[in-house]
Design a protein around this motif. Structure first.
Motif, mmCIF file in Angstrom:
data_model
loop_
_atom_site.group_PDB
_atom_site.id
_atom_site.type_symbol
_atom_site.label_atom_id
_atom_site.label_comp_id
_atom_site.label_asym_id
_atom_site.label_seq_id
_atom_site.Cartn_x
_atom_site.Cartn_y
_atom_site.Cartn_z
ATOM 1 N N SER A 62 -24.643 33.243 -7.215
ATOM 2 C CA SER A 62 -25.170 34.495 -7.233
ATOM 3 C C SER A 62 -24.423 35.718 -7.706
ATOM 4 O O SER A 62 -23.404 35.622 -7.570
ATOM 5 N N GLY A 63 -25.051 36.887 -7.678
ATOM 6 C CA GLY A 63 -24.444 38.010 -7.864
ATOM 7 C C GLY A 63 -24.660 38.359 -9.549
ATOM 8 O O GLY A 63 -25.332 37.713 -10.234
ATOM 9 N N GLU A 64 -24.174 39.521 -9.842
ATOM 10 C CA GLU A 64 -24.714 40.215 -11.234
ATOM 11 C C GLU A 64 -23.456 40.717 -11.784
ATOM 12 O O GLU A 64 -22.612 41.281 -11.373
ATOM 13 N N LEU A 108 -17.162 46.801 -17.747
ATOM 14 C CA LEU A 108 -17.696 45.569 -16.792
ATOM 15 C C LEU A 108 -17.899 45.766 -15.425
ATOM 16 O O LEU A 108 -16.866 46.416 -14.874
ATOM 17 N N THR A 109 -18.704 45.356 -14.932
ATOM 18 C CA THR A 109 -19.024 45.321 -13.424
ATOM 19 C C THR A 109 -19.399 44.124 -13.205
ATOM 20 O O THR A 109 -20.163 43.358 -13.684
ATOM 21 N N ALA A 110 -18.904 43.813 -11.963
ATOM 22 C CA ALA A 110 -19.180 42.351 -11.360
ATOM 23 C C ALA A 110 -19.623 42.834 -9.862
ATOM 24 O O ALA A 110 -18.788 43.461 -9.397
ATOM 25 N N THR A 111 -20.657 42.507 -9.482
ATOM 26 C CA THR A 111 -21.127 42.865 -8.315
ATOM 27 C C THR A 111 -21.522 41.679 -7.406
ATOM 28 O O THR A 111 -22.462 40.635 -7.747
ATOM 29 N N ASP A 112 -21.072 41.563 -6.075
ATOM 30 C CA ASP A 112 -21.633 40.539 -5.151
ATOM 31 C C ASP A 112 -21.579 39.212 -5.581
ATOM 32 O O ASP A 112 -22.393 38.584 -5.397
ATOM 33 N N ILE A 113 -20.432 38.834 -6.278
ATOM 34 C CA ILE A 113 -20.389 37.544 -7.049
ATOM 35 C C ILE A 113 -20.042 36.423 -5.874
ATOM 36 O O ILE A 113 -19.063 36.593 -5.106
ATOM 37 N N LYS A 114 -20.791 35.377 -5.707
ATOM 38 C CA LYS A 114 -20.617 34.266 -4.778
ATOM 39 C C LYS A 114 -20.575 32.970 -5.349
ATOM 40 O O LYS A 114 -21.234 32.579 -6.428
ATOM 41 N N LYS A 115 -19.421 32.071 -5.164
ATOM 42 C CA LYS A 115 -19.325 30.791 -5.616
ATOM 43 C C LYS A 115 -18.957 29.801 -4.737
ATOM 44 O O LYS A 115 -17.778 30.041 -4.317
ATOM 45 N N SER A 116 -19.507 28.810 -4.325
ATOM 46 C CA SER A 116 -18.977 27.640 -3.635
ATOM 47 C C SER A 116 -18.750 26.402 -4.461
ATOM 48 O O SER A 116 -19.656 26.020 -5.298
ATOM 49 N N LEU A 147 -15.658 32.418 -3.491
ATOM 50 C CA LEU A 147 -16.039 33.887 -3.689
ATOM 51 C C LEU A 147 -17.125 34.066 -2.650
ATOM 52 O O LEU A 147 -18.265 33.382 -2.685
ATOM 53 N N LYS A 148 -16.951 34.973 -1.845
ATOM 54 C CA LYS A 148 -17.999 35.205 -0.761
ATOM 55 C C LYS A 148 -18.320 36.832 -1.000
ATOM 56 O O LYS A 148 -18.459 37.623 -0.223
ATOM 57 N N GLY A 149 -18.958 36.922 -2.386
ATOM 58 C CA GLY A 149 -19.690 38.376 -2.580
ATOM 59 C C GLY A 149 -18.533 39.353 -2.963
ATOM 60 O O GLY A 149 -18.260 40.474 -2.386
ATOM 61 N N ALA A 150 -17.792 39.055 -4.046
ATOM 62 C CA ALA A 150 -16.798 39.715 -4.478
ATOM 63 C C ALA A 150 -17.387 40.857 -5.656
ATOM 64 O O ALA A 150 -18.124 40.342 -6.483
ATOM 65 N N SER A 151 -16.725 41.947 -5.568
ATOM 66 C CA SER A 151 -17.164 43.064 -6.544
ATOM 67 C C SER A 151 -15.871 43.605 -7.235
ATOM 68 O O SER A 151 -15.012 43.693 -6.661
ATOM 69 N N MET A 152 -15.997 43.753 -8.617
ATOM 70 C CA MET A 152 -14.979 44.655 -9.311
ATOM 71 C C MET A 152 -15.461 45.154 -10.458
ATOM 72 O O MET A 152 -16.439 44.782 -11.004
ATOM 73 N N THR A 153 -14.657 46.149 -10.936
ATOM 74 C CA THR A 153 -15.116 46.857 -12.238
ATOM 75 C C THR A 153 -14.025 46.774 -13.176
ATOM 76 O O THR A 153 -12.538 46.676 -12.737
ATOM 77 N N MET A 154 -14.038 46.998 -14.535
ATOM 78 C CA MET A 154 -13.013 47.282 -15.460
ATOM 79 C C MET A 154 -13.458 48.188 -16.258
ATOM 80 O O MET A 154 -14.571 48.531 -16.870
ATOM 81 N N ARG A 155 -12.471 49.218 -16.572
ATOM 82 C CA ARG A 155 -12.596 50.240 -17.454
ATOM 83 C C ARG A 155 -12.454 50.362 -18.860
ATOM 84 O O ARG A 155 -11.351 49.551 -19.002
ATOM 85 N N ARG A 156 -12.979 50.826 -19.726
ATOM 86 C CA ARG A 156 -12.626 50.983 -21.067
ATOM 87 C C ARG A 156 -11.388 51.385 -21.559
ATOM 88 O O ARG A 156 -10.736 52.346 -20.805
ATOM 89 N N GLY A 157 -10.755 50.613 -22.451
ATOM 90 C CA GLY A 157 -9.269 51.035 -22.624
ATOM 91 C C GLY A 157 -8.185 51.068 -21.568
ATOM 92 O O GLY A 157 -7.189 51.471 -21.859
ATOM 93 N N GLU A 158 -8.571 50.191 -20.771
ATOM 94 C CA GLU A 158 -7.532 50.200 -19.610
ATOM 95 C C GLU A 158 -6.931 48.810 -19.383
ATOM 96 O O GLU A 158 -7.696 47.741 -19.673
ATOM 97 N N ILE A 159 -5.879 48.521 -18.798
ATOM 98 C CA ILE A 159 -5.557 47.299 -18.326
ATOM 99 C C ILE A 159 -5.665 47.236 -16.581
ATOM 100 O O ILE A 159 -5.182 47.890 -16.075
ATOM 101 N N THR A 160 -6.578 46.504 -16.244
ATOM 102 C CA THR A 160 -7.032 46.279 -15.161
ATOM 103 C C THR A 160 -6.076 45.098 -14.224
ATOM 104 O O THR A 160 -6.287 43.795 -15.005
ATOM 105 N N ALA A 161 -5.501 45.212 -13.428
ATOM 106 C CA ALA A 161 -4.805 43.975 -12.862
ATOM 107 C C ALA A 161 -5.674 43.398 -11.559
ATOM 108 O O ALA A 161 -6.180 44.162 -10.808
#
Lengths: 315, 262
Positions: free
Chosen positions: B73-75, B20-28, B35-49
Motif C-alpha cells: 500500500s502507499g502512493e 518524487l514523493t513516496a507516501t506511507d509505503i508498506k511492504k511485507s 516497510l511500515k508506512g515509510a514516506s520520503m521525497t526527492m527534489r529536482r536537481g538534487e542528490i538525495t541520500a
C-alpha cells in the motif's frame, strides 16, 4: 615477468586460432604424405562430407554460446531422417517430407527448450534424456529398419555441384552466413551472447532469458532437421542409427573453434573451420590407410588438445 | 510532463520542487514488515541520500521505487502524477533508472553493447531488422564524454575495464535514457580511493545536468560530500530528514541508531 606475459600472449594467439592453424597444419602434413589429398576430387569429397557436421556445429554453437549444451543433436537428426523417410514413403513429396523432417526435429528442440528454459532442468541431463527419447522414437516409428528413399531431389542435392563445391557444402555455407548474420548483426544474436555471458545482467536489462534459451534449442534442432536431409541423401535411406560420432564431433568442432563451454563468447567461423578440420583429419587418415579404429582416437586427441589450449584464450 | 496536479506534500518547499514523493509505503514479506508506512521525497536537481542501518528498509524502499517490488500500500507520485510500477521496465519507462550494486553489465560484451543491451537501436523493418552499430557506438561515446568519464574505448570489452570504469559505464547508461531519476545502490562500495573520487565526480556531473539522484550509501563522509538532502530510515520507516548543510556525522549516527529522536 615480461617473458611470462609474452609467452601467455603467444599461447593465447594459438588458442584463439587453434582451428585455422590446425587445419592448415593438417592440410600440409596430409598433402606431403598423400598425393591424392589435395586433388580436386578429394577436396570436393571432403567438402561434401563436411556439410552435415558444419550445420550441426553451427546449431551446437548457438546453444553453447548461451552456456548450454545439446547432447541430443545427433539423435534429433536421426529422428528427422526417419520423419523424412516415413513421410516420403507414404507419398508426400520431397518438400513436404523435408518439412516433416525439420518439424519432427524441432519437436525435440521444443522439449529441450521447455525443459531447460522453463523447467530449469540442467541442460546436460535434459538433452541426455531427449537423446534417448529421440533415438527410441526413431526406432519405434521405423520398426528398427532403414527406410529406402528414392527421391530425384535428394539425388540432385547430394550429387549436384558448382565447380568443386557440391550442393551440400553450399547449403552449409548459406547456413553459416545466415547464422553469422543472426549472431552478430541482430538483436537476437546479441541477446544470445548476453544470456551466455551473464544471465542475471541480461535479465536485469529486460531480456527474457527463457525466450532466448528456448530459441537456441529450437535453432539447434531445426538445423539438425536440415542436416537430416543431407544424411538421407548421402546414405540413400533413412536409418534409425545412433550417430554418436556426429554428436561428439559437433561439440568438438565448437570447442576447436574457440567457443568457451561456459558461454558468452560467440563464434561461427571458428566452429565451421573446426568441422572442416575434423573432416579433413578423418579423410586424411583414411587416405593414408590408417585403420578406422584409430580415427576416434585421433579426433579425441585433437579435441583434448584444443580444450587444453582454450585455457590460454585471452579473457 | 508538467506539474498540473498538486503534490500531496506541503510545507516549506513548494510542491513543484518535488520530483518524487513516496507516501506511507508498506511492504511485507510473509510475516516480516520491511516497510511500515515509510514516506520520503526527492527534489529536482538534487542528490538525495538514503541512509540507515542494515535491515532499516532502505533496499525495500529502493526496490519499490525501481519497480522490483510492488508496495502493498502507499502512493508514489512522479512529477505530481500518481504512478505504480509492476516491473523494472515500467519504472524505466517513467524515467527511473537504477544502477544496481552488481552493475548488471555483461563482461563478455563491449561497452556500447552493454549501453544498449535490451534497448538496441536497429534499422530495417520486420524480420530484417539489423543492429545499427554505428549509431549505437557514437551515441555511447557521446554519453560517456558528457559525463566526463575517463573514457574507455566503447568497443572494448567490459571485462577489460577497471572497477571504477565499470561503475561509470553503468551510471552513464542509466543517465543516458533521458532519465529523471537515477537510483544508485552503494556505487563506490568496491572501489579504491582514486576510483571513488572519479565516480563521485561522475555523480556530481549527473546532478549538475539536472538529473535527480537517489544515493544509498553506508559511507557518511561520502553522503556529506555528495548529497544535498538526507533521509534517515530506521525499522521500516523514514524517521528523519535533514539538509546536508545543516547536519553532521554525529547527528546522523544518533538518528540512525535511535539515540536521538527525529
Amino acid at each position: 615477468m615480461q617473458a611470462v606475459a609474452a609467452q601467455t600472449r603467444q599461447l593465447s594467439f594459438w588458442a584463439e586460432n587453434a582451428a585455422p592453424i590446425g587445419l592448415v597444419a593438417l592440410v600440409i602434413v596430409f598433402s606431403i604424405l598423400s598425393p591424392t589429398f589435395l586433388t580436386l576430387g578429394n577436396i570436393r569429397a571432403m567438402l561434401v562430407a563436411a556439410a552435415i557436421l558444419v550445420i550441426l556445429a553451427i546449431g551446437q554453437a548457438f546453444v553453447i554460446t548461451t552456456g548450454g549444451i545439446d547432447l541430443s543433436i545427433s539423435a534429433t537428426m536421426t529422428l528427422g531422417a526417419i520423419g523424412f523417410g516415413l513421410a516420403f514413403s507414404n507419398g508426400l513429396g520431397f518438400w513436404a517430407s523435408a518439412l516433416v523432417a525439420i518439424l519432427s526435429a524441432m519437436l525435440i528442440g521444443l522439449i529441450n527448450g521447455l525443459l531447460i528454459a522453463k523447467g530449469k532442468v540442467t541442460d546436460f541431463i535434459a538433452t541426455l534424456g531427449t537423446l534417448s527419447v529421440a533415438t527410441g522414437l526413431a526406432l519405434i516409428i521405423s520398426n528398427g529398419k532403414p527406410i529406402n528413399v528414392n527421391s530425384p531431389e535428394l539425388l540432385t542435392l547430394t550429387s549436384g555441384s558448382l565447380g568443386i563445391f557440391g550442393y551440400p557444402i553450399i547449403l552449409a555455407a548459406i547456413v553459416a552466413a545466415v547464422a553469422w548474420f543472426v549472431m552478430f548483426r541482430t538483436r537476437f544474436g546479441l541477446h544470445v551472447q548476453a544470456v551466455g555471458g551473464s544471465e542475471e545482467s541480461a535479465v536485469a536489462n529486460g531480456i527474457s532469458a527463457t525466450k532466448v534459451r528456448l530459441a537456441v534449442y529450437l535453432i539447434a534442432a531445426g538445423l539438425a532437421g536440415l542436416a537430416a536431409l543431407l544424411l538421407v541423401a548421402r546414405v540413400g535411406a533413412a536409418e534409425p542409427a545412433i550417430n554418436t560420432q556426429f554428436l561428439l564431433n559437433s561439440i568438438a568442432a565448437v570447442v576447436l573453434g574457440g567457443v568457451s563451454l561456459t558461454g558468452g563468447k560467440a563464434k561461427i567461423v571458428g566452429p565451421v573451420i573446426g568441422a572442416l578440420l575434423l573432416t579433413a583429419l578423418t579423410n586424411g587418415l583414411t587416405l593414408l590407410g590408417v585403420s578406422q579404429f584409430y580415427q576416434p582416437l585421433a579426433v579425441g586427441l585433437v579435441v583434448v588438445l584444443a580444450a587444453l589450449l582454450t585455457r590460454f584464450q585471452k579473457k | 510532463m508538467t506539474n498540473t496536479q498538486p503534490s500531496p506534500h506541503t510545507g516549506t518547499t513548494p510542491a513543484g520542487d518535488f520530483i518524487l514523493t513516496a507516501t506511507d509505503i508498506k511492504k511485507s514479506f510473509g510475516g516480516v514488515h520491511a516497510l511500515k508506512g515509510a514516506s520520503m521525497t526527492m527534489r529536482r536537481g538534487e542528490i538525495t541520500a538514503l541512509i540507515g542501518d542494515n535491515g532499516a528498509g532502505k533496499s525495500t524502499m529502493v526496490r519499490s521505487l525501481s519497480g522490483i517490488h510492488k508496495p502493498d500500500s502507499g502512493e508514489i507520485t512522479l512529477d505530481g502524477k500518481t504512478v505504480s510500477f509492476d516491473n523494472p521496465n515500467a519504472a524505466r519507462n517513467h524515467g527511473i533508472e537504477t544502477v544496481q550494486q552488481n552493475l548488471a553489465l555483461v563482461e563478455d560484451l563491449t561497452v556500447w553493447q552493454n549501453f544498449f543491451l535490451g534497448r538496441e537501436k536497429t534499422h530495417g523493418f520486420g524480420p530484417f531488422r539489423t543492429l545499427d552499430r554505428r549509431v549505437m557506438r557514437s551515441t555511447a561515446e557521446g554519453m560517456l564524454k558528457d559525463l566526463a568519464v575517463n573514457v574507455p574505448p566503447v568497443s572494448s570489452k567490459v571485462r577489460r575495464l577497471s572497477g571504477g570504469q565499470r561503475q561509470a559505464v553503468a551510471i552513464a547508461r542509466a543517465a543516458g535514457w533521458g532519465s529523471k531519476i537515477v537510483i544508485m545502490d552503494e556505487p563506490t562500495a568496491a572501489l579504491g580511493v582514486q576510483e571513488t573520487a572519479r565516480v563521485e565526480g561522475v555523480i556530481n556531473t549527473l546532478r549538475d545536468s539536472g538529473v535527480a539522484v537517489l544515493l544509498i550509501s553506508h559511507n557518511f563522509d561520502q553522503v556529506m560530500r555528495l548529497s544535498d538532502h538526507i533521509w534517515v530510515m530506521r525499522a521500516g520507516t523514514a524517521v528523519a530528514e535533514r539538509r546536508t548543510s545543516e547536519t553532521n556525522g554525529a547527528e546522523l549516527v544518533a538518528l540512525i541508531t535511535g539515540a536521538k529522536a527525529s
